[in-house]
Design a protein around this motif. Structure first.
Motif, PDB file in Angstrom:
ATOM      1  N   LEU A 150       3.771   6.015  -5.259  1.00  0.00           N
ATOM      2  CA  LEU A 150       3.897   6.086  -6.718  1.00  0.00           C
ATOM      3  C   LEU A 150       2.802   6.969  -7.320  1.00  0.00           C
ATOM      4  N   LEU A 151       1.568   6.760  -6.861  1.00  0.00           N
ATOM      5  CA  LEU A 151       0.468   7.596  -7.357  1.00  0.00           C
ATOM      6  C   LEU A 151       0.704   9.065  -7.029  1.00  0.00           C
ATOM      7  N   ALA A 152       1.244   9.323  -5.845  1.00  0.00           N
ATOM      8  CA  ALA A 152       1.560  10.703  -5.465  1.00  0.00           C
ATOM      9  C   ALA A 152       2.605  11.289  -6.408  1.00  0.00           C
ATOM     10  N   GLY A 153       3.624  10.490  -6.742  1.00  0.00           N
ATOM     11  CA  GLY A 153       4.651  10.955  -7.675  1.00  0.00           C
ATOM     12  C   GLY A 153       4.087  11.242  -9.052  1.00  0.00           C
TER      13      GLY A 153
ATOM     14  N   LEU B 113      16.315  -4.780  -5.540  1.00  0.00           N
ATOM     15  CA  LEU B 113      15.273  -3.888  -6.054  1.00  0.00           C
ATOM     16  C   LEU B 113      13.878  -4.490  -5.949  1.00  0.00           C
ATOM     17  N   PHE B 114      13.774  -5.783  -5.657  1.00  0.00           N
ATOM     18  CA  PHE B 114      12.464  -6.403  -5.483  1.00  0.00           C
ATOM     19  C   PHE B 114      12.050  -6.467  -4.014  1.00  0.00           C
ATOM     20  N   ASP B 115      12.858  -5.872  -3.150  1.00  0.00           N
ATOM     21  CA  ASP B 115      12.499  -5.776  -1.736  1.00  0.00           C
ATOM     22  C   ASP B 115      11.586  -4.561  -1.564  1.00  0.00           C
ATOM     23  N   ARG B 116      10.450  -4.751  -0.910  1.00  0.00           N
ATOM     24  CA  ARG B 116       9.452  -3.687  -0.813  1.00  0.00           C
ATOM     25  C   ARG B 116       9.980  -2.437  -0.101  1.00  0.00           C
ATOM     26  N   LYS B 117      10.786  -2.605   0.921  1.00  0.00           N
ATOM     27  CA  LYS B 117      11.319  -1.428   1.629  1.00  0.00           C
ATOM     28  C   LYS B 117      12.294  -0.667   0.746  1.00  0.00           C
ATOM     29  N   VAL B 118      13.089  -1.396  -0.024  1.00  0.00           N
ATOM     30  CA  VAL B 118      14.004  -0.740  -0.964  1.00  0.00           C
ATOM     31  C   VAL B 118      13.200   0.019  -2.014  1.00  0.00           C
ATOM     32  N   GLU B 119      12.146  -0.609  -2.524  1.00  0.00           N
ATOM     33  CA  GLU B 119      11.292   0.054  -3.509  1.00  0.00           C
ATOM     34  C   GLU B 119      10.638   1.294  -2.923  1.00  0.00           C
ATOM     35  N   TYR B 120      10.231   1.223  -1.660  1.00  0.00           N
ATOM     36  CA  TYR B 120       9.588   2.380  -1.027  1.00  0.00           C
ATOM     37  C   TYR B 120      10.535   3.578  -1.007  1.00  0.00           C
ATOM     38  N   TYR B 121      11.766   3.352  -0.561  1.00  0.00           N
ATOM     39  CA  TYR B 121      12.711   4.471  -0.475  1.00  0.00           C
ATOM     40  C   TYR B 121      13.153   4.935  -1.861  1.00  0.00           C
ATOM     41  N   MET B 122      13.160   4.020  -2.826  1.00  0.00           N
ATOM     42  CA  MET B 122      13.459   4.404  -4.202  1.00  0.00           C
ATOM     43  C   MET B 122      12.368   5.335  -4.736  1.00  0.00           C
ATOM     44  N   VAL B 123      11.110   4.985  -4.479  1.00  0.00           N
ATOM     45  CA  VAL B 123       9.995   5.825  -4.922  1.00  0.00           C
ATOM     46  C   VAL B 123       9.973   7.139  -4.136  1.00  0.00           C
TER      47      VAL B 123
ATOM     48  N   PHE C  39       0.831  -1.201   0.000  1.00  0.00           N
ATOM     49  CA  PHE C  39       0.000   0.000   0.000  1.00  0.00           C
ATOM     50  C   PHE C  39       0.872   1.260   0.000  1.00  0.00           C
ATOM     51  N   GLY C  40       1.919   1.263   0.805  1.00  0.00           N
ATOM     52  CA  GLY C  40       2.790   2.432   0.905  1.00  0.00           C
ATOM     53  C   GLY C  40       3.476   2.747  -0.411  1.00  0.00           C
ATOM     54  N   VAL C  41       4.032   1.725  -1.066  1.00  0.00           N
ATOM     55  CA  VAL C  41       4.728   1.946  -2.336  1.00  0.00           C
ATOM     56  C   VAL C  41       3.746   2.405  -3.409  1.00  0.00           C
TER      57      VAL C  41
ATOM     58  N   THR D 213       7.210  11.472 -15.137  1.00  0.00           N
ATOM     59  CA  THR D 213       6.225  10.394 -15.206  1.00  0.00           C
ATOM     60  C   THR D 213       6.850   9.121 -15.760  1.00  0.00           C
ATOM     61  N   GLY D 214       7.694   9.256 -16.792  1.00  0.00           N
ATOM     62  CA  GLY D 214       8.384   8.098 -17.347  1.00  0.00           C
ATOM     63  C   GLY D 214       9.322   7.457 -16.345  1.00  0.00           C
ATOM     64  N   LEU D 215      10.000   8.289 -15.550  1.00  0.00           N
ATOM     65  CA  LEU D 215      10.884   7.766 -14.499  1.00  0.00           C
ATOM     66  C   LEU D 215      10.075   6.978 -13.475  1.00  0.00           C
ATOM     67  N   GLY D 216       8.919   7.522 -13.091  1.00  0.00           N
ATOM     68  CA  GLY D 216       8.042   6.809 -12.163  1.00  0.00           C
ATOM     69  C   GLY D 216       7.501   5.527 -12.766  1.00  0.00           C
ATOM     70  N   GLY D 217       7.238   5.536 -14.085  1.00  0.00           N
ATOM     71  CA  GLY D 217       6.750   4.345 -14.761  1.00  0.00           C
ATOM     72  C   GLY D 217       7.743   3.201 -14.682  1.00  0.00           C
ATOM     73  N   ALA D 218       9.039   3.516 -14.781  1.00  0.00           N
ATOM     74  CA  ALA D 218      10.072   2.489 -14.654  1.00  0.00           C
ATOM     75  C   ALA D 218      10.033   1.861 -13.262  1.00  0.00           C
ATOM     76  N   MET D 219       9.857   2.697 -12.250  1.00  0.00           N
ATOM     77  CA  MET D 219       9.773   2.186 -10.881  1.00  0.00           C
ATOM     78  C   MET D 219       8.498   1.369 -10.674  1.00  0.00           C
TER      79      MET D 219
END
Length: 320
Positions: A37-40, A151-161, A31-33, A216-222
């Motif tokens: 992402l939607l916020a970004g 990069l498939f760890d949810r916490k890593v993805e959260y801080y990346m986003v 939910f957090g990630v 937006t494209g950068l966020g799409g990659a994430m």
């Protein structure tokens, strides 16, 4: 208002609070990630839709460009960071050509053109299955670690986003006080008046479109990395573009933190409604949006800023 309070203090406070999310809500990382992402995406959309007033309903196309670019390049051994940057660059290039062809249109005609172009891109992705996988979509291959982080760890993805959101916020802060930002606002308020003052409305809108598309494209990659497997209907439908635009409008378009507030203020009740109300979720969600739009037409933060302005401005005092 606190004296000597710098806008960067607010930014540091917002990012600091968001950075604590995994420590307190680690069981809700999906939910957090997704919400961040939607916020970004909403913040990126607002560069065009809020600051220049151009209502695009085709931003899902840029999400798709970023997602497919990073995935296709990763299949060929390209590092995901490089793939994400190339996705952002391709999104910018697409926006440049897109804007050159459509910014002669104004108002609802431009909005309709964004829907048409985004639909063309969706159909291309659907039909060019030799490259994109067509309706079956793509799977993100195994990705190399970055500084030892998976990069498939949810916490890593959260801080990346979160870093992605920070980049958009930093750009918006800079834009607000720059000459470019004043040009954007002049175009939003009155295109003909801006032209009379020497501002080229088409160039200003195209620049905003390119910047908005790049983020937006950068966020799409994430987003692709977060999903790990996706298909065109995941984010290339008009409904996704509408959702992103609504978050910015509800939070307060043309404000720095409005889209961020809109994303969390709508996402949290929606998640609660989904668990508690099941099928009635969308009905309550829709009613909530209608109430906000009717009673806060400038959005949540936009209305608060307007109220504060009328309360403190010498010519407006006593009218609130």
């Amino acid at each position: 208002m606190i004296k000597n309070w710098h806008p960067m203090y607010t930014l540091a406070l917002v990012i600091g609070v968001l950075a604590l999310y995994p420590m307190f809500f680690g069981q809700f990382m999906n939910f957090g990630v997704a919400t961040l992402l939607l916020a970004g995406f909403a913040l990126s959309w607002d560069i065009l839709g809020g600051w220049t007033g151009q209502n695009s309903l085709g931003h899902a196309a840029f999400v798709g460009v970023g997602a497919y670019t990073v995935t296709l390049l990763a299949e060929r051994g390209v590092h995901p960071v490089v793939g994400a940057l190339i996705g952002a660059a391709l999104s910018s290039l697409l926006a440049w050509g897109w804007g050159a062809a459509t910014f002669r249109l104004r108002g609802s005609y431009f909005t309709l053109s964004t829907i048409a172009v985004a639909e063309i891109i969706r159909l291309i992705i659907l039909n060019e299955s030799w490259l994109t996988g067509g309706a079956e979509g793509k799977f993100v291959p195994d990705l190399p670690k970055i500084f030892g982080f998976d990069l498939f760890d949810r916490k890593v993805e959260y801080y990346m986003v979160l870093l992605f959101v920070l980049l958009v916020l930093l750009f918006t802060h800079w834009m607000r006080y720059s000459r470019m930002g004043f040009y954007f606002k002049a175009v939003r308020e009155d295109e003909d008046g801006a032209m009379a003052l020497g501002v080229n409305p088409n160039k200003a809108k195209q620049l905003a479109f390119v910047c908005s598309a790049a983020f937006t494209g950068l966020g799409g990659a994430m987003y692709a990395i977060f999903l790990q497997a996706f298909e065109p209907e995941t984010f290339l439908l008009i409904a996704f573009s509408i959702q992103v635009a609504l978050l910015a409008i509800i939070g307060g378009r043309g404000t720095i933190y409005g889209p961020l507030v809109g994303a969390f203020l709508i996402a949290v009740p929606s998640e609660i409604f989904r668990d508690q109300l099941k099928e009635a979720n969308l009905l309550v969600y829709g009613i909530l949006i209608v109430v906000i739009v009717i009673y806060l037409p400038k959005g949540i933060l936009g209305s608060l800023e307007y109220w504060a302005y009328r309360k403190n401005h010498p010519l407006e005092k006593g009218k609130v």
